[in-house]
Design an enzyme around this catalytic site. Structure first.
Site, short mmCIF file in Angstrom:
data_model
loop_
_atom_site.label_atom_id
_atom_site.label_comp_id
_atom_site.label_asym_id
_atom_site.label_seq_id
_atom_site.Cartn_x
_atom_site.Cartn_y
_atom_site.Cartn_z
CE LYS A 114 -4.47 -1.49 1.64
NZ LYS A 114 -5.52 -1.36 2.65
CE LYS A 196 -5.23 -8.65 -2.25
NZ LYS A 196 -5.70 -8.34 -0.95
CE LYS A 199 -11.98 -3.95 -0.83
NZ LYS A 199 -12.88 -4.49 0.15
P1 TYM Z 1 -10.34 -6.65 3.01
O1 TYM Z 1 -11.45 -5.67 3.16
O2 TYM Z 1 -9.21 -6.33 2.13
O3 TYM Z 1 -10.91 -8.03 2.54
C1 TYM Z 1 -12.01 -8.67 3.18
C2 TYM Z 1 -11.84 -10.17 3.19
O4 TYM Z 1 -11.75 -10.66 1.86
C3 TYM Z 1 -10.59 -11.48 1.75
N1 TYM Z 1 -10.08 -11.36 0.37
C4 TYM Z 1 -9.89 -12.38 -0.47
N2 TYM Z 1 -10.09 -13.70 -0.31
C5 TYM Z 1 -9.81 -14.49 -1.35
N3 TYM Z 1 -9.34 -14.03 -2.54
C6 TYM Z 1 -9.12 -12.72 -2.73
N4 TYM Z 1 -8.68 -12.28 -3.90
C7 TYM Z 1 -9.40 -11.82 -1.66
N5 TYM Z 1 -9.30 -10.48 -1.51
C8 TYM Z 1 -9.72 -10.21 -0.26
C9 TYM Z 1 -9.63 -10.94 2.77
O5 TYM Z 1 -8.66 -11.90 3.13
C10 TYM Z 1 -10.55 -10.62 3.91
O6 TYM Z 1 -10.83 -11.76 4.68
N6 TYM Z 1 -7.62 -6.07 7.13
C11 TYM Z 1 -8.85 -6.66 6.62
C12 TYM Z 1 -10.09 -6.14 7.33
C13 TYM Z 1 -10.05 -6.30 8.81
C14 TYM Z 1 -10.22 -7.51 9.52
C15 TYM Z 1 -10.11 -7.16 10.91
C16 TYM Z 1 -10.44 -8.83 9.13
C17 TYM Z 1 -9.84 -5.29 9.72
N7 TYM Z 1 -9.89 -5.82 10.98
C18 TYM Z 1 -10.23 -8.12 11.91
C19 TYM Z 1 -10.55 -9.79 10.15
C20 TYM Z 1 -10.45 -9.44 11.51
C21 TYM Z 1 -8.95 -6.32 5.15
O7 TYM Z 1 -8.37 -5.40 4.68
O8 TYM Z 1 -9.81 -7.07 4.46
#
Ligand code: TYM
Length: 333
Positions: A114, A196, A199
């Site tokens: 990032k 991966k 978005k």
């Molecule tokens: P975020 O918002 O980027 O993504 C949300 C969830 O989607 C999963 N994910 C994927 N899984 C499979 N293939 C992909 N291409 C893919 N892209 C995203 C992510 O692994 C995630 O589970 N830091 C986290 C948000 C967060 C969080 C937390 C999660 C903040 N606090 C506490 C769990 C517990 C994040 O940025 O997810």
């Protein structure tokens, strides 16, 4: 809460949800609701580590809630809340900041990625992002965190911080474990299958948004990058097969069938046929979620009521842990 084990997870309302978010995380949350006490949040405080348009963030946070519910998360069974509406998250994050080393945060791949992408805004929040995430998880004495593979490094640092704190003060935090889905843990880009699905991909053909028109979704899958070998075969780690491996994983995640079984069914068939079948399966998986979403999003009062209830309930649980922490570190409570 009763004696069921605890699940915590969340998604950032940072853009339209992708098929990767859905298959890697949310779809799996649904089936956990009966066996566990589940807490799912919209992580808006994480989202502002990258600049946002305020009105968009506000709108997307409620859209994300509507999508959780449309996907099958039942607000009567699970606690659903907006992170910023529960002050315990920021409060614990501050304390944990004082128990986290710059060196360990420096190693986080998401921070490196990032900060390369947002070189004009490498803020301290982006750097300490994993500490807030650790606070999210540890506040609920969480047992399991269902996430995609890309978040496992953040779960690891959360465990390290919790163990360090427990080592100093006794058993304050439960040590959580990450939980990966079988086939959807890492959905790759449809155009560059070695990356991966994300978005923030500038090429919209690379990702499927849960908000895309169903015809567009089918088209994107049909134009996914594959290879010239013409063999529908799953070969883990073979870069030449990255596109086909990804389509097989997607097919497996949306149908619940095993990858081997799907590969056997399509062995000998052309990529065109296979892509057509994957497109149809994905569309049929997303269609009911979209229909529900369209209905729920209209009812703003229903959504804000869920947030209010969730904020209250989640705070009640979270502040038990926070109180313990404050006492341990020497705050007057
Ligand atoms: P975020 O918002 O980027 O993504 C949300 C969830 O989607 C999963 N994910 C994927 N899984 C499979 N293939 C992909 N291409 C893919 N892209 C995203 C992510 O692994 C995630 O589970 N830091 C986290 C948000 C967060 C969080 C937390 C999660 C903040 N606090 C506490 C769990 C517990 C994040 O940025 O997810």
């Amino acid at each position: 809460m009763d004696d069921k084990k605890i699940i915590f997870s969340g998604v950032q309302p940072s853009g339209n949800l992708t098929l990767g978010n859905y298959l890697g995380a949310i779809k799996n949350w649904v089936s956990l609701q009966d066996e566990y006490n589940c807490v799912y949040a919209m992580m808006d405080m994480h989202t502002i580590t990258v600049r946002q348009t305020p009105a968009d963030l506000r709108r997307r946070t409620l859209e994300l809630l509507a999508l959780y519910i449309a996907a099958g998360i039942d607000p009567e069974k699970s606690i659903l809340f907006i992170q910023s509406q529960n002050p315990a998250h920021a409060e614990l994050a501050w304390v944990l900041n004082c128990y986290t080393y710059m060196g360990e945060l420096n190693r986080m791949t998401q921070f490196k990625d990032k900060s390369a992408r947002h070189a004009e805004n490498i803020n301290a929040g982006l750097f300490t992002y994993p500490v807030l995430m650790a606070a999210d998880i540890l506040l609920y004495q969480t047992d399991y965190v269902p996430v995609g593979k890309d978040q496992m490094q953040h779960i690891e640092i959360c465990r390290d911080i919790a163990e360090r704190f427990n080592g100093l003060y006794g058993d304050v935090f439960k040590i959580p474990e990450g939980m990966l889905s079988k086939s959807g843990a890492k959905i790759m880009s449809l155009q560059e299958p070695e990356k991966k699905m994300s978005k923030s991909d500038p090429n919209p053909k690379g990702y499927i948004s849960m908000m895309d028109d169903l015809n567009v979704i089918a088209k994107k899958i049909k134009s996914a990058v594959t290879d010239s070998e013409g063999k529908i075969e799953y070969r883990e780690g073979d870069p030449a097969k990255a596109g086909i491996n990804n389509l097989l994983s997607i097919m497996s995640a949306v149908t619940g069938r095993g990858i081997e079984e799907i590969a056997a069914e399509y062995a000998g068939k052309g990529y065109g046929d296979f892509k057509g079948a994957v497109a149809e399966a994905v569309v049929e998986c997303i269609r009911p979620v979209r229909e529900e979403y369209d209905r729920i999003i209209k009812d703003k009062q229903y959504l804000t009521d869920i947030c209010a209830k969730g904020a209250e309930l989640s705070y009640k649980i979270a502040q038990r842990t926070l109180k313990k922490v404050y006492k341990k570190v020497g705050f007057v409570i």
